[in-house]
Design an enzyme around this catalytic site. Sequence first.
Site, short mmCIF file in Angstrom:
data_model
loop_
_atom_site.label_atom_id
_atom_site.label_comp_id
_atom_site.label_asym_id
_atom_site.label_seq_id
_atom_site.Cartn_x
_atom_site.Cartn_y
_atom_site.Cartn_z
N GLY A 115 7.15 1.38 3.00
CA GLY A 115 8.27 1.53 2.06
C GLY A 115 7.93 1.31 0.61
O GLY A 115 8.80 0.88 -0.17
N SER A 116 6.70 1.62 0.19
CA SER A 116 6.33 1.32 -1.20
C SER A 116 7.20 2.10 -2.20
O SER A 116 7.61 1.56 -3.22
CB SER A 116 4.84 1.57 -1.45
OG SER A 116 4.59 2.95 -1.55
N GLY A 161 3.75 3.68 5.26
CA GLY A 161 4.85 3.36 6.17
C GLY A 161 5.50 2.02 5.88
O GLY A 161 6.34 1.57 6.64
N PRO A 170 0.83 -1.21 0.00
CA PRO A 170 0.00 0.00 0.00
C PRO A 170 0.87 1.26 0.00
O PRO A 170 1.90 1.32 0.68
CB PRO A 170 -0.80 -0.10 1.31
CG PRO A 170 -0.71 -1.52 1.73
CD PRO A 170 0.56 -2.07 1.16
N ASP A 228 14.98 3.56 4.57
CA ASP A 228 14.06 2.79 3.72
C ASP A 228 14.80 2.13 2.56
O ASP A 228 14.71 0.91 2.36
CB ASP A 228 12.97 3.70 3.14
CG ASP A 228 11.85 3.96 4.12
OD1 ASP A 228 12.10 3.85 5.33
OD2 ASP A 228 10.73 4.29 3.67
N ALA A 248 10.33 3.24 -1.90
CA ALA A 248 11.68 2.68 -1.98
C ALA A 248 11.64 1.33 -2.70
O ALA A 248 12.55 0.99 -3.48
CB ALA A 248 12.28 2.51 -0.59
N ALA A 249 10.59 0.55 -2.48
CA ALA A 249 10.50 -0.77 -3.12
C ALA A 249 10.31 -0.64 -4.63
O ALA A 249 10.95 -1.35 -5.41
CB ALA A 249 9.36 -1.58 -2.50
O1 PMV Z 1 6.85 6.37 6.38
P1 PMV Z 1 8.12 5.84 5.87
O2 PMV Z 1 8.13 4.41 5.69
O3 PMV Z 1 8.64 6.58 4.67
O4 PMV Z 1 9.21 6.05 7.04
C1 PMV Z 1 9.78 7.27 7.31
C2 PMV Z 1 10.80 7.10 8.39
C3 PMV Z 1 11.23 8.41 9.01
O5 PMV Z 1 12.18 8.09 10.02
C4 PMV Z 1 10.07 9.11 9.64
C5 PMV Z 1 11.86 9.31 7.98
C6 PMV Z 1 13.21 8.85 7.47
O6 PMV Z 1 13.62 9.37 6.43
O7 PMV Z 1 13.87 8.03 8.12
#
Ligand code: PMV
Length: 315
Positions: free
Chosen positions: A101-102, A99, A95, A146, A104-105
């Site tokens: 990591g879509s 949170g 999704p 990520d 980055a994936a």
């Molecule tokens: O929401 P995500 O999976 O992109 O995680 C962000 C993680 C943070 O620590 C809030 C930001 C980062 O760049 O590390």
Amino acid sequence: MTSASAPGKLILCGEHAVVYGRPAIAAPLGDLRAYAQIEPGGPGSGLGFIAPDLGESWTAAGQPEHPLSELARATLARLGQHEIDLTVRLRSDIPIASGMGSGAAIGTALVRALAAHIGVALAPEEVAALVYASERRFHGTPSGIDNTVVAHEQAIWFVRREPAPLIEPLTIAAPLLLVVGDTGVRSATRLPVGAVREGWRADPRRYEALFDQVGELVMRARLALATGDAPLLGALLDANQALLEQIGVSSPELERLTAAARRAGALGAKLSGAGWGGVMLALVTPKSQPAVERALREAGAARVLAATVPATGGA
Ligand code: PMV
């Protein structure tokens, strides 16, 4: 035709503080993946993208500033290719803005597929660096955790620092059983990250103290993982959630789900990722897992999934 994939990820603990140089722990979600498939295009067709999940199709020439056009161009330049006729199909089971990591994936799958198509092996560090440069350009100040965990596909200890992050494989004495609850609320990472930066600018002492507490707890979590002490790890996840609430990145939906998971017997629960929406995770045992999954559904989770972080030898 060439294809490649990349996993989603969960931050186990340390999000946000990791942007400010404290350690964080993340693990890949091996079963939840993004895919890139490459087919040769007709002569002169250029680089085209088809992404049904995003409801988009575009060409690199037509949308040169699209983040994935730029990432593909940077990757091809690294691979020594410039003029190339290809169609890239992208699809993802992860999704978006949740949170997991879509972004980055999808980026990692794209880089891997292009490298495989050209026939060049890129080390995980190189893949991570290409995706990081792209995330930096489009998301402000990402820590790099990520793209790193996704490219390495193993649980990592991560510390942002210059010129390169510290990345260490983790010793995990016993497999971790996690239940992930999605609030269904989509929240772009840069928004809570930007709000934390504003808070930190306005009151650096308060935020630095909160980040120090997170860093301390992440260090203890590393030891709990190495010794297989799940109850201690659960308590540390709860403590991390309390600090994330003080940092200002939680939400009523996330707190409803974390509370429901704890009441149903989870060893600990916290939001995972940037917060304000997206997912939370709960540390469970095989015995408490069904009750926690049920409780999350009853508390309104839009999606519930189980994930196991395998035990490792580590370094
Ligand atoms: O929401 P995500 O999976 O992109 O995680 C962000 C993680 C943070 O620590 C809030 C930001 C980062 O760049 O590390």
